[in-house]
Design an enzyme around this catalytic site. Sequence first.
Site, PDB file in Angstrom:
ATOM      1  N   GLU A 100       0.747  -1.144   0.094  1.00  0.00           N
ATOM      2  CA  GLU A 100       0.029  -0.037   0.011  1.00  0.00           C
ATOM      3  C   GLU A 100       0.713   1.121   0.117  1.00  0.00           C
ATOM      4  O   GLU A 100       0.636   2.055  -0.728  1.00  0.00           O
ATOM      5  CB  GLU A 100      -0.957  -0.067   1.092  1.00  0.00           C
ATOM      6  CG  GLU A 100      -1.622   1.453   1.190  1.00  0.00           C
ATOM      7  CD  GLU A 100      -2.723   1.324   2.675  1.00  0.00           C
ATOM      8  OE1 GLU A 100      -3.712   2.074   2.756  1.00  0.00           O
ATOM      9  OE2 GLU A 100      -2.337   0.809   3.677  1.00  0.00           O
TER      10      GLU A 100
ATOM     11  N   GLU B 293       3.988  10.377  10.796  1.00  0.00           N
ATOM     12  CA  GLU B 293       4.869  10.463  11.995  1.00  0.00           C
ATOM     13  C   GLU B 293       5.244   8.888  12.456  1.00  0.00           C
ATOM     14  O   GLU B 293       6.311   8.699  12.726  1.00  0.00           O
ATOM     15  CB  GLU B 293       3.881  10.923  13.408  1.00  0.00           C
ATOM     16  CG  GLU B 293       3.792  12.494  13.168  1.00  0.00           C
ATOM     17  CD  GLU B 293       2.614  12.869  12.189  1.00  0.00           C
ATOM     18  OE1 GLU B 293       2.537  13.923  12.010  1.00  0.00           O
ATOM     19  OE2 GLU B 293       2.043  12.017  11.905  1.00  0.00           O
TER      20      GLU B 293
END
Length: 389
Positions: A244, A376
């Site tokens: 992905e 993050e």
Amino acid sequence: MKLALSPDEVTFRDELREFYRTKIPAEIRDRVKYGRELSREDIVTTHRILNEHGLAVPKWPVQWGGQNWSPMQLHIWEDEMQLASVPEPLTFNAQMIGPVIAQFGSEELKQRFLPPTANLDIWWCQGFSEPDAGSDLASLRTTAVRDGDSYIVNGQKIWTTLAQYADWIFCLVRTDPNAKKQAGISMLLFDVNTPGVTIRPIKLIDGHHEVNEVFFENVRVPADQLVGEENMGWTYAKFLLGNERTGITGVGRTKVKLGLAKEYAAQTKSGSGTLMDDPVFAARVAELENELLALELTLMRVVSQPLEGKPNPASSVLKLRGTELQQAATELLMDIAGPDALPVHAADIASPEWAQITGPTYLNYRKTSIYGGSNEVQRTIIASTILGL
């Protein structure tokens, strides 16, 4: 790294370029290029045309519809598709669950699911994120308890993209509540029309219905719809997320947006000339193009170094930088539109349609740095697995 295409690769590229621009309906490609919404029918139509010509799942094993292409050919296939504004094969099918079943599924699962998955006869959705388990996916709480020849599933998923169109869901569930977080997770496949499944829409900030909440209440799932082994779902999820994240990069799509930005800027007056005559604006465009070239070279290096089914940690770099540049391109387009970006879907006013689309598109692309594992989290992965910090 070799940057020039060989004569055979040039021929391959040109054949694909011709196919994409002549076999995929122009009205569908225009909707993609100019940021207009695609219908379910648009996506299915394009996917099936691609599959009919062996272009939907070329990364799969050959016996299941894949092509024995080189890494460079695979890159050309995807890049030219994006440059032609062709809707890419449905990612849930082609990039996510299909490769997982092909890699880890039983022969029975492969025979049952891979052909209809390749042809989009089954539209899959992804049951991963939960209200308290997004970027920290291993904290998921949806449970699956074995009951004879079935599992009984209870829990909730959220941000389930296009579940309103889906036929089946590939779902991460907790099958061993006593194991540590990652060790007790399995992957189940089941029909979203199974009794006990409820899909509820979430309206996004751009005004569209793209994602959903999905609830499971005593959903009975046949045990033979377990992917691979029980409690090995985390391994399969990491494999899937690696695919992905590489697919999220979107170099070709961002190139198209930058091309439109330059086209619109050349039509937008600024002082005695246009925005493209403004050296500060031109430098901004040039910087984005240079960053995109650097990302493309990194992408080519990653896709040419497969790790025998294991996720490549460099996919986190692609996901991180690719989504940042996608957001930068949508911000650039909105800045070009200026006040004309404020009206949305308004008729009979001076604001052009392209400008009205820039605001919702900018807002929609805020999600790209969150899905597929937030940026993050990607920085943490890069620090630990690549930099060894």
